[in-house]
Write a protein that holds these residues in place. Sequence first.
Motif, PDB file in Angstrom:
ATOM      1  N   SER C  36       1.066  -1.177   0.296  1.00  0.00           N
ATOM      2  CA  SER C  36       0.017   0.084  -0.411  1.00  0.00           C
ATOM      3  C   SER C  36       0.718   1.483   0.055  1.00  0.00           C
ATOM      4  O   SER C  36       0.544   2.171  -1.034  1.00  0.00           O
ATOM      5  CB  SER C  36      -0.902  -0.149   0.995  1.00  0.00           C
ATOM      6  OG  SER C  36      -1.031   1.409   1.414  1.00  0.00           O
ATOM      7  N   VAL C  37       2.012   1.356   0.828  1.00  0.00           N
ATOM      8  CA  VAL C  37       2.815   2.753   0.951  1.00  0.00           C
ATOM      9  C   VAL C  37       3.196   2.790  -0.264  1.00  0.00           C
ATOM     10  O   VAL C  37       3.928   3.837  -1.161  1.00  0.00           O
ATOM     11  CB  VAL C  37       3.468   2.621   2.022  1.00  0.00           C
ATOM     12  CG1 VAL C  37       4.699   3.275   1.756  1.00  0.00           C
ATOM     13  CG2 VAL C  37       3.037   2.303   2.962  1.00  0.00           C
ATOM     14  N   MET C  38       3.801   1.595  -1.149  1.00  0.00           N
ATOM     15  CA  MET C  38       4.739   1.362  -2.420  1.00  0.00           C
ATOM     16  C   MET C  38       3.402   2.073  -3.506  1.00  0.00           C
ATOM     17  O   MET C  38       3.994   3.697  -4.013  1.00  0.00           O
ATOM     18  CB  MET C  38       4.891   0.433  -2.959  1.00  0.00           C
ATOM     19  CG  MET C  38       5.959  -0.545  -2.152  1.00  0.00           C
ATOM     20  SD  MET C  38       7.292  -0.636  -2.361  1.00  0.00           S
ATOM     21  CE  MET C  38       8.633  -1.154  -0.979  1.00  0.00           C
ATOM     22  N   ALA C  42       3.977   4.863  -5.457  1.00  0.00           N
ATOM     23  CA  ALA C  42       2.978   5.603  -7.068  1.00  0.00           C
ATOM     24  C   ALA C  42       2.595   6.290  -7.716  1.00  0.00           C
ATOM     25  O   ALA C  42       2.812   7.958  -8.776  1.00  0.00           O
ATOM     26  CB  ALA C  42       3.057   4.047  -7.669  1.00  0.00           C
ATOM     27  N   ALA C  43       1.269   7.229  -6.749  1.00  0.00           N
ATOM     28  CA  ALA C  43       0.445   8.149  -6.722  1.00  0.00           C
ATOM     29  C   ALA C  43       0.908   9.532  -6.620  1.00  0.00           C
ATOM     30  O   ALA C  43       1.150   9.461  -7.398  1.00  0.00           O
ATOM     31  CB  ALA C  43      -1.051   7.714  -5.695  1.00  0.00           C
ATOM     32  N   ALA C  44       1.728   9.480  -5.893  1.00  0.00           N
ATOM     33  CA  ALA C  44       2.989  10.596  -5.839  1.00  0.00           C
ATOM     34  C   ALA C  44       3.618  11.340  -6.737  1.00  0.00           C
ATOM     35  O   ALA C  44       3.079  12.028  -6.894  1.00  0.00           O
ATOM     36  CB  ALA C  44       3.535  10.374  -4.564  1.00  0.00           C
ATOM     37  N   ILE C  87       7.771   7.995   0.739  1.00  0.00           N
ATOM     38  CA  ILE C  87       9.143   6.746   0.963  1.00  0.00           C
ATOM     39  C   ILE C  87       9.779   6.889   2.277  1.00  0.00           C
ATOM     40  O   ILE C  87      10.031   5.877   3.045  1.00  0.00           O
ATOM     41  CB  ILE C  87       9.796   7.658   0.535  1.00  0.00           C
ATOM     42  CG1 ILE C  87       9.652   7.989  -1.767  1.00  0.00           C
ATOM     43  CG2 ILE C  87      11.601   7.250   0.212  1.00  0.00           C
ATOM     44  CD1 ILE C  87      10.780   8.457  -1.736  1.00  0.00           C
ATOM     45  N   VAL C  88       9.280   7.576   3.447  1.00  0.00           N
ATOM     46  CA  VAL C  88       9.693   8.005   4.416  1.00  0.00           C
ATOM     47  C   VAL C  88       9.134   6.671   5.392  1.00  0.00           C
ATOM     48  O   VAL C  88       9.832   5.752   5.944  1.00  0.00           O
ATOM     49  CB  VAL C  88       9.713   9.436   5.356  1.00  0.00           C
ATOM     50  CG1 VAL C  88      10.297   8.662   6.535  1.00  0.00           C
ATOM     51  CG2 VAL C  88      10.937   9.746   4.784  1.00  0.00           C
ATOM     52  N   SER C  89       8.343   6.174   5.139  1.00  0.00           N
ATOM     53  CA  SER C  89       6.428   5.951   6.005  1.00  0.00           C
ATOM     54  C   SER C  89       7.520   4.232   4.853  1.00  0.00           C
ATOM     55  O   SER C  89       6.636   3.250   6.140  1.00  0.00           O
ATOM     56  CB  SER C  89       5.686   5.691   5.930  1.00  0.00           C
ATOM     57  OG  SER C  89       5.292   5.810   4.486  1.00  0.00           O
ATOM     58  N   ALA C  90       7.352   3.868   4.317  1.00  0.00           N
ATOM     59  CA  ALA C  90       7.945   2.386   3.535  1.00  0.00           C
ATOM     60  C   ALA C  90       8.474   2.175   4.381  1.00  0.00           C
ATOM     61  O   ALA C  90       9.210   1.145   5.011  1.00  0.00           O
ATOM     62  CB  ALA C  90       8.103   2.682   1.703  1.00  0.00           C
ATOM     63  N   CYS C  91      10.092   3.376   4.333  1.00  0.00           N
ATOM     64  CA  CYS C  91      11.369   2.683   5.296  1.00  0.00           C
ATOM     65  C   CYS C  91      11.111   2.458   7.008  1.00  0.00           C
ATOM     66  O   CYS C  91      11.685   1.200   7.682  1.00  0.00           O
ATOM     67  CB  CYS C  91      12.145   3.016   5.029  1.00  0.00           C
ATOM     68  SG  CYS C  91      13.589   3.939   3.555  1.00  0.00           S
ATOM     69  N   CYS C  92       9.684   3.124   7.430  1.00  0.00           N
ATOM     70  CA  CYS C  92       9.551   2.715   8.407  1.00  0.00           C
ATOM     71  C   CYS C  92       9.558   1.462   8.833  1.00  0.00           C
ATOM     72  O   CYS C  92       9.182   0.615   9.997  1.00  0.00           O
ATOM     73  CB  CYS C  92       9.330   3.957   9.341  1.00  0.00           C
ATOM     74  SG  CYS C  92       9.719   5.276   9.755  1.00  0.00           S
ATOM     75  N   TYR C 110       0.022  -1.744  12.536  1.00  0.00           N
ATOM     76  CA  TYR C 110       0.106  -1.657  11.140  1.00  0.00           C
ATOM     77  C   TYR C 110      -1.394  -0.100  10.830  1.00  0.00           C
ATOM     78  O   TYR C 110      -0.889   0.231   9.987  1.00  0.00           O
ATOM     79  CB  TYR C 110       0.186  -2.543   9.956  1.00  0.00           C
ATOM     80  CG  TYR C 110       1.479  -2.789  10.483  1.00  0.00           C
ATOM     81  CD1 TYR C 110       2.039  -2.211   9.701  1.00  0.00           C
ATOM     82  CD2 TYR C 110       1.257  -4.235  10.824  1.00  0.00           C
ATOM     83  CE1 TYR C 110       3.641  -3.637  10.332  1.00  0.00           C
ATOM     84  CE2 TYR C 110       2.366  -5.151  11.167  1.00  0.00           C
ATOM     85  CZ  TYR C 110       3.697  -4.469  10.905  1.00  0.00           C
ATOM     86  OH  TYR C 110       5.092  -4.570  11.071  1.00  0.00           O
ATOM     87  N   PRO C 111      -2.353  -0.875  10.748  1.00  0.00           N
ATOM     88  CA  PRO C 111      -3.982   0.169  10.531  1.00  0.00           C
ATOM     89  C   PRO C 111      -3.309   1.872  11.427  1.00  0.00           C
ATOM     90  O   PRO C 111      -3.786   2.785  10.497  1.00  0.00           O
ATOM     91  CB  PRO C 111      -4.875  -0.556  11.531  1.00  0.00           C
ATOM     92  CG  PRO C 111      -4.669  -2.114  11.896  1.00  0.00           C
ATOM     93  CD  PRO C 111      -3.468  -1.750  11.275  1.00  0.00           C
ATOM     94  N   LEU C 112      -3.226   1.782  12.181  1.00  0.00           N
ATOM     95  CA  LEU C 112      -2.880   3.222  12.953  1.00  0.00           C
ATOM     96  C   LEU C 112      -1.801   3.789  12.651  1.00  0.00           C
ATOM     97  O   LEU C 112      -1.402   5.191  12.045  1.00  0.00           O
ATOM     98  CB  LEU C 112      -2.708   2.927  14.092  1.00  0.00           C
ATOM     99  CG  LEU C 112      -3.288   2.491  15.630  1.00  0.00           C
ATOM    100  CD1 LEU C 112      -2.760   2.084  16.212  1.00  0.00           C
ATOM    101  CD2 LEU C 112      -4.801   3.573  16.102  1.00  0.00           C
ATOM    102  N   VAL C 113      -0.928   3.450  11.552  1.00  0.00           N
ATOM    103  CA  VAL C 113       0.194   3.978  10.921  1.00  0.00           C
ATOM    104  C   VAL C 113      -0.334   4.226   9.883  1.00  0.00           C
ATOM    105  O   VAL C 113      -0.555   5.561   9.378  1.00  0.00           O
ATOM    106  CB  VAL C 113       1.434   2.865  10.271  1.00  0.00           C
ATOM    107  CG1 VAL C 113       2.278   3.365   9.118  1.00  0.00           C
ATOM    108  CG2 VAL C 113       2.113   3.114  11.830  1.00  0.00           C
ATOM    109  N   HIS C 114      -1.245   3.591   9.038  1.00  0.00           N
ATOM    110  CA  HIS C 114      -2.287   4.065   8.160  1.00  0.00           C
ATOM    111  C   HIS C 114      -2.873   5.299   7.945  1.00  0.00           C
ATOM    112  O   HIS C 114      -3.027   6.176   6.921  1.00  0.00           O
ATOM    113  CB  HIS C 114      -2.462   2.122   7.574  1.00  0.00           C
ATOM    114  CG  HIS C 114      -1.804   1.634   6.760  1.00  0.00           C
ATOM    115  ND1 HIS C 114      -1.126   1.756   5.144  1.00  0.00           N
ATOM    116  CD2 HIS C 114      -1.176   0.329   6.467  1.00  0.00           C
ATOM    117  CE1 HIS C 114      -0.157   1.507   5.042  1.00  0.00           C
ATOM    118  NE2 HIS C 114      -0.042   0.595   6.079  1.00  0.00           N
TER     119      HIS C 114
END
Lengths: 118, 141, 492
Positions: C36-38, C42-44, C87-92, C110-114
């Motif tokens: 999802s973060v990827m 991509a959307a960004a 990008i930052v959140s993907a790495c985190c 994970y839900p909270l992060v999203h």
Amino acid sequence: MEVVVAIIVGVLFAVGIYLILTQDVLRIVLGTSILTHAVHLLLMAMSMLKTGSAPLLGRGKETFVDPLPQALILTSIVINFGITAFFLVLAYRAYQKLDTTDMDRMPSESSRHRGQSR
Amino acid sequence: MPKGSDIFLQNVSKVVVFIILAFALYLFFTGHGSPGGGFIAGLMSAGALLLLALAYDIETVRKVLPVDFKLVTASGLLIALLTGAGALFFGKPFLKHAFGHFELPLLGETELHTALIFDLGVYLAVVGVTMTILLTIGEDR
Amino acid sequence: MNNWVVAPMLIPLFTAVLLIFLNKRLRLQRWISLISVMLNAAAAVFLMIQVRTGGIQTLNMSGWAPPYGIVLVADMFAVLLVLAASIVSACCLLYSFRGIDEDREKHYFYPLVHFMLAGVNGSFLTGDLFNLFVCFELMLMSSYALIVLGGTKRQFRETLHYILINVLSSTLFVASVAYLYGATGTLNLAHLSLRIAESGQSGPITAVAALLLVVFSVKAGLFLFFWLPGSYGAPPAAISALFGALLTKVGMYALIRVFTLVFYHETSVTHTLIGLMGIATIVLGGFGAVSQTNVNRILGYNVIASIGFISLALAVSNEDALKGAVFYLVHDMIVKALLFLLAGILVAETGTERINRMGGALIHSPLLGWMFLAASLAVVGVPPLSGFPGKLLILQGSLEEGRYVIAAAGVLLSLLLLYSLIKIFILGFWGEPRHPREAHWKQPRKLLLSSAPLMLLIVLLGLFAEPVMPYMQRAADILNEPSIYIQAVLKE
């Protein structure tokens, strides 16, 4: 009418701030809740207090009230509801864990038993 | 205090809970053009369940409604989001609603509206969140 | 109208809801969050291409025309920050697969992060003041839950403080929204700007601007930062990294957006105030960083000091300074996340958060040491790394305006931060190991691997600053010239 509302807002602000300045977590939660309601009242007063019908067309009415502040207040109430509830649950859990509801008596940074960050 | 001892409260709430729930249903449907809607109906339904929990105890509520309220919240959010995102597939702006008049059996000509589905999502989310909070605070005593 | 604008908000929301249903299946949750973060990144990128070719993209939610409905606006500034946040959140997230214990993962980590990401992206993209408040709250609510997740005593105490501070500032936010609505009759940022430009920024409106300044300063940690070092140190490294990288930056973004788009008339009052607060933040934050001995607290003060530095650019508000601010904001998001992640590994490696009890980490994990050193140098702004171009531009901008005090504060900041970070490096990595390695601590390499993309980005952003600069230029143009934004939003 505006003056009355303004005074009420002021009183609510004072009560809220007084409660927040106390040390008991429960009072602080109540204080934040009252403070938020003071702001909701402020929001309503700032958009002119007037009477009129719901802003729906085709009802044969001449004057309408401004729907936007009401939408804003409703949204804000919902958010406040969520936060107050979370805050209460947290205060309760903190009481179970720390054995106190006094903000000043909670164990300070130097306590050795903290969970390792991993 | 022994639990579930108040016979008056119990008997009254057996009736009143259904009145409250019916009123919540009314509020839910009337919310389209008048005061009401999913949020307030949800709170009212949660209030009915709370009354049940007060008159009997939380275990009874659990037995009457054996669902995980966290999942109720999630399904509510999902319904609301999907309704909003549905507009994307028709090339309309996000959250755009649609409605139409249909000939239904029994009800005659009825106006059906996608905002109602969104409101259903809101209703479920509110009931779910409120009950989750009540059960979290109420269950360990 | 462009429905893609809502994507960076919608994707995390959907993911979050989906993940609640999959609560028991951790492996699946991890994969879905990562994908999802990827997708979000991509959307960004896709949005960024659209913005580059077609100008500012807007979406009128539910089809209501701008001054009445809520509008989402994707300009270059917002899109750049959304991309950096993704990008930052993907790495985190990658880091948290190993860096967060299973108990936390099962409690809806994970839900909270999203949910938080949805709030962050929403705050970047919204063009409406009240919607900004709602997105802030979405982000903060998830952050309350994230910060207390795990439930140690220290976390409870810090969370109570954190929530109280934020609830207060949110209350003031709604109050200032009320005042603005009463004074201008609109909450759409573009429309607000137009109305205030027409009627002139009178005294009361400047007062409301000052109130908003207080609100956003609390969120950003600008001057009103007393809550920050404690709260950001309480949760595990992956969560601190997300907070340090994203939350304060959202506050900073709101400050920049509001004070370049709406309240740009009375700069002698508001912008001077911002400048003074910035200098005070730099001094207090810098010395705070130097004086602490706890790694997480040092990093917390580093976050604060950088916020002070960015606010100096806002105080100067000329072309170079704003361009530098955009660059530095993107750089700061990446480098702060990297520092928190690396510090998390360091703490795990040495078994303590106090730097005077650490030592010798370089023996076991040399790579970690050199990455930490490189990240520290990037914070300070040593040339081949990404901190340099932004810092240079901000200093250049302030010198152009003859604001020598501001430039001096910026340079002082570099020295203080260099000292505080090198102190961690020397005490933590040099010398002999004082603690035996914990037996269950294994594979820091995988954790290091998850922070490697950030490291790479820092180097690349520094080396290839030239090709990136047109994007920053574009973002700064809109900040300089509010009419571009206004026309794009109110055109239809």
